[in-house]
Design an enzyme around this catalytic site. Structure first.
Site, PDB file in Angstrom:
ATOM      1  N   GLY A  42     -40.908 -16.774  18.998  1.00 29.67           N
ATOM      2  CA  GLY A  42     -40.872 -18.224  18.883  1.00 29.67           C
ATOM      3  C   GLY A  42     -41.074 -18.734  17.467  1.00 29.67           C
ATOM      4  O   GLY A  42     -41.013 -19.933  17.227  1.00 29.67           O
ATOM      5  N   HIS A  43     -41.305 -17.857  16.491  1.00 24.65           N
ATOM      6  CA  HIS A  43     -41.619 -18.305  15.122  1.00 24.65           C
ATOM      7  C   HIS A  43     -40.878 -17.477  14.104  1.00 24.65           C
ATOM      8  O   HIS A  43     -41.458 -16.593  13.498  1.00 24.65           O
ATOM      9  CB  HIS A  43     -43.115 -18.183  14.873  1.00 24.65           C
ATOM     10  N   PHE A  44     -39.786 -17.677  13.762  1.00 20.61           N
ATOM     11  CA  PHE A  44     -38.712 -18.433  14.407  1.00 20.61           C
ATOM     12  C   PHE A  44     -37.642 -17.405  14.727  1.00 20.61           C
ATOM     13  O   PHE A  44     -37.368 -16.564  13.872  1.00 20.61           O
ATOM     14  CB  PHE A  44     -38.160 -19.506  13.478  1.00 20.61           C
TER      15      PHE A  44
END
Length: 156
Positions: A54-56
């Protein structure tokens, strides 16, 4: 360079576990010319880290807060490796004067340096602070001061 603590030995010192154990090994433990204790650890950053989902996803960058957490874990290992603190817990209590200077990406090896600035005992606890610096290939990625408290593990 000789390994002082490998990942299995680290897990005997601090309670962190995957996916939150962010130190792969400790390479050096020593004392500065001024008599301050220090410890040098290592984190191998891989594309398989869960936070990269999720990052990224299209531009993988290790979150700065996790770099700071890795530094705090090295500091916790330094404190809990001392016989008088065995079995206790170290809680991260603050961060000050912190700067992020370089992005950390998969394939990087973070070298984590933590040097005790001061400690004091108060009401059965040890409070302290340390200089903390994370580098990649000798280039500073993050640096600042962290503070902590060593307290009894009331879960045991």
């Amino acid at each position: 360079m000789a390994v002082v603590y490998n990942s299995e030995q680290i897990k005997k010192i601090i309670p962190h576990r995957y996916p939150f154990l962010l130190v792969d090994r400790i390479d050096e433990v020593g004392e500065t010319a001024e008599g301050k204790g220090y410890m040098v650890g290592r984190k191998n950053v891989t594309t398989n880290e869960p936070f990269f989902q999720g990052h990224f996803p299209k531009y993988q960058v290790m979150p700065g807060v996790l770099i700071v957490e890795a530094l705090a874990q090295v500091g916790a290992i330094a404190m809990l490796a001392q016989p008088e603190n065995a079995g206790k817990l170290v809680f991260f209590t603050g961060i000050d004067k912190t700067k992020f200077r370089k992005q950390v990406v998969p394939g990087d090896v973070l070298t984590l340096y933590v040097e005790t600035i001061r400690t004091k005992k108060f009401q059965g606890k040890v409070f302290g602070s340390a200089k903390a610096k994370a580098t990649v290939g000798g280039v500073i990625a993050a640096e600042g001061e962290i503070s902590f408290v060593v307290a009894e593990n009331e879960q045991e």
